[in-house]
Design a protein around this motif. Structure first.
Motif, PDB file in Angstrom:
ATOM      1  N   ASP A 173       6.544  -5.393  -2.813  1.00  0.00           N
ATOM      2  CA  ASP A 173       7.441  -6.481  -3.202  1.00  0.00           C
ATOM      3  C   ASP A 173       8.902  -6.063  -3.010  1.00  0.00           C
ATOM      4  O   ASP A 173       9.742  -6.864  -2.567  1.00  0.00           O
ATOM      5  N   MET A 174       9.213  -4.795  -3.331  1.00  0.00           N
ATOM      6  CA  MET A 174      10.578  -4.301  -3.143  1.00  0.00           C
ATOM      7  C   MET A 174      10.976  -4.369  -1.669  1.00  0.00           C
ATOM      8  O   MET A 174      12.095  -4.803  -1.326  1.00  0.00           O
ATOM      9  N   CYS A 175      10.083  -3.956  -0.794  1.00  0.00           N
ATOM     10  CA  CYS A 175      10.389  -3.980   0.648  1.00  0.00           C
ATOM     11  C   CYS A 175      10.470  -5.413   1.174  1.00  0.00           C
ATOM     12  O   CYS A 175      11.221  -5.686   2.120  1.00  0.00           O
ATOM     13  N   ARG A 176       9.722  -6.317   0.553  1.00  0.00           N
ATOM     14  CA  ARG A 176       9.789  -7.716   0.965  1.00  0.00           C
ATOM     15  C   ARG A 176      11.090  -8.361   0.505  1.00  0.00           C
ATOM     16  O   ARG A 176      11.708  -9.136   1.250  1.00  0.00           O
ATOM     17  N   ARG A 177      11.542  -8.011  -0.695  1.00  0.00           N
ATOM     18  CA  ARG A 177      12.728  -8.660  -1.262  1.00  0.00           C
ATOM     19  C   ARG A 177      14.039  -8.085  -0.736  1.00  0.00           C
ATOM     20  O   ARG A 177      15.084  -8.751  -0.851  1.00  0.00           O
ATOM     21  N   ASN A 178      14.002  -6.873  -0.214  1.00  0.00           N
ATOM     22  CA  ASN A 178      15.214  -6.282   0.361  1.00  0.00           C
ATOM     23  C   ASN A 178      14.858  -5.706   1.724  1.00  0.00           C
ATOM     24  O   ASN A 178      14.165  -4.689   1.817  1.00  0.00           O
ATOM     25  N   ALA A 179      15.339  -6.348   2.771  1.00  0.00           N
ATOM     26  CA  ALA A 179      14.961  -5.976   4.132  1.00  0.00           C
ATOM     27  C   ALA A 179      15.459  -4.584   4.521  1.00  0.00           C
ATOM     28  O   ALA A 179      14.990  -4.015   5.513  1.00  0.00           O
ATOM     29  N   PHE A 214      17.079  -8.779 -14.294  1.00  0.00           N
ATOM     30  CA  PHE A 214      18.357  -8.224 -13.850  1.00  0.00           C
ATOM     31  C   PHE A 214      18.149  -7.131 -12.812  1.00  0.00           C
ATOM     32  O   PHE A 214      18.855  -7.071 -11.809  1.00  0.00           O
ATOM     33  N   LEU A 215      17.164  -6.249 -13.035  1.00  0.00           N
ATOM     34  CA  LEU A 215      16.917  -5.167 -12.078  1.00  0.00           C
ATOM     35  C   LEU A 215      16.476  -5.705 -10.721  1.00  0.00           C
ATOM     36  O   LEU A 215      16.877  -5.178  -9.676  1.00  0.00           O
ATOM     37  N   TRP A 216      15.662  -6.756 -10.717  1.00  0.00           N
ATOM     38  CA  TRP A 216      15.288  -7.366  -9.437  1.00  0.00           C
ATOM     39  C   TRP A 216      16.525  -7.933  -8.738  1.00  0.00           C
ATOM     40  O   TRP A 216      16.697  -7.763  -7.521  1.00  0.00           O
ATOM     41  N   GLN A 217      17.393  -8.595  -9.497  1.00  0.00           N
ATOM     42  CA  GLN A 217      18.609  -9.136  -8.889  1.00  0.00           C
ATOM     43  C   GLN A 217      19.478  -8.014  -8.324  1.00  0.00           C
ATOM     44  O   GLN A 217      20.023  -8.135  -7.218  1.00  0.00           O
ATOM     45  N   ALA A 218      19.601  -6.934  -9.090  1.00  0.00           N
ATOM     46  CA  ALA A 218      20.412  -5.807  -8.642  1.00  0.00           C
ATOM     47  C   ALA A 218      19.806  -5.161  -7.397  1.00  0.00           C
ATOM     48  O   ALA A 218      20.519  -4.836  -6.441  1.00  0.00           O
ATOM     49  N   PHE A 219      18.486  -4.972  -7.407  1.00  0.00           N
ATOM     50  CA  PHE A 219      17.829  -4.360  -6.248  1.00  0.00           C
ATOM     51  C   PHE A 219      17.977  -5.229  -5.007  1.00  0.00           C
ATOM     52  O   PHE A 219      18.279  -4.729  -3.913  1.00  0.00           O
ATOM     53  N   GLU A 220      17.762  -6.508  -5.158  1.00  0.00           N
ATOM     54  CA  GLU A 220      17.878  -7.417  -4.018  1.00  0.00           C
ATOM     55  C   GLU A 220      19.302  -7.440  -3.465  1.00  0.00           C
ATOM     56  O   GLU A 220      19.510  -7.672  -2.269  1.00  0.00           O
TER      57      GLU A 220
END
Length: 311
Positions: free
Chosen positions: A273-279, A243-249
């Motif tokens: 990974d965070m910078c890759r998943r959210n530009a 869920f947190l990954w979905q929210a962050f993205e």
């Protein structure tokens, strides 16, 4: 201003109502709000140095998350969880009615920010598509505020289990000390990962997290905030991380991720990974610090202030 104003907002949990305290800096009529949310065992006063710096630009709001500081304690400690904290922040935002909202969240405060900001966007998308709220997400109101910028301080959707276990070892242990000097020494010991600080800064870091009761000094928070740590269900933890990954993205605002160079909670590959998943995310590593940077030194405050104030 040298000191903040203290106010309270009444929030609800499944077992009743509770008051959440918040510390306010700057012009109370300023509708440009900077909401600063602290880590697991800390208080809103952690942001005093940052708030003094930013109070000319923002109405700076620093809540004591329920169970901490000047806030009430929950009747049922099972609700010391991110969904409850998100619900409380929604109530606070309904009080504040910001036209512009920026967020700084340290550790737990970063998780709350991700869950709140990302869930709001996911919920709106699902409402538009005619479906329900995201799996595992809190119930969010329609319309209103939108987080325009977010600083996430040394936390991410994936947390190192060994670090969580380390934190859980001391969170639920009651402490009684003879005097404030002993409290300062205790904070220096358990918070060594904060990195180098002056004697005055260590005293400031201890001032609001130890309180005097009947001539003894104890922790400011309800030690039962550790109760959820006892739940080590792998399936639940995996669902929470998903869920947190979905929210962050889903975050559609500029995001600055801070990482202590020596952090055992947030690994460098998770930041990548965070910078890759959210530009829209970028990252800064703070040298000589573990979990978590305290944002008391100008070398840490300056990049945060620049990020928040840049066009």
């Amino acid at each position: 201003m040298s000191s903040p104003r203290l106010d309270f907002v009444t929030c609800a949990s499944p077992t009743g109502t509770h008051r959440m305290a918040y510390w306010e800096w700057g012009d109370p009529d300023n509708d440009k709000v900077l909401l600063c949310v602290h880590g697991l065992t800390r208080t809103g006063r952690d942001f005093d140095t940052l708030a003094r710096r930013m109070a000319g630009e923002y109405r700076v709001i620093c809540p004591d998350v329920v169970g901490r500081g000047a806030s009430d304690w929950l009747v049922n400690p099972a609700f010391y969880t991110v969904p409850q904290y998100v619900a409380d922040m929604i109530t606070l935002l309904a009080r504040l009615q910001p036209a512009t909202l920026h967020w700084v969240g340290t550790s737990m405060g970063g998780l709350i920010g991700m869950a709140l900001g990302g869930s709001a966007i996911l919920s709106e998308r699902m409402r538009s598509a005619g479906v329900g709220r995201p799996q595992g997400g809190p119930v969010l109101p329609q319309g209103g505020w939108h987080i325009g910028k977010m600083v996430i301080n040394d936390v991410g959707p994936h947390l190192v289990p060994q670090a969580i276990a380390r934190i859980g070892e001391y969170v639920g242990s009651p402490v009684e000390l003879a005097d404030f000097d002993a409290a300062v020494a205790y904070v220096r010991e358990v918070s060594g990962s904060f990195g180098p600080h002056s004697d005055a800064q260590w005293r400031e870091l201890a001032e609001h997290v130890f309180v005097e009761r009947n001539g003894r000094w104890g922790k400011h928070y309800d030690v039962k905030i550790a109760v959820p740590f006892a739940v080590r269900d792998e399936a639940v933890m995996a669902a929470g991380e998903q869920f947190l990954w979905q929210a962050f993205e889903a975050l559609d605002c500029p995001v600055l991720v801070l990482r202590g160079e020596q952090s055992d909670l947030l690994k460098a590959d998770t930041v990548a990974d965070m910078c890759r998943r959210n530009a829209r995310a970028r990252a800064i590593e703070i040298p000589g610090v573990g979990h978590a940077p305290t944002l008391m030194d100008d070398s840490q405050i300056a990049p945060v202030a620049h990020f928040l104030l840049e066009d």
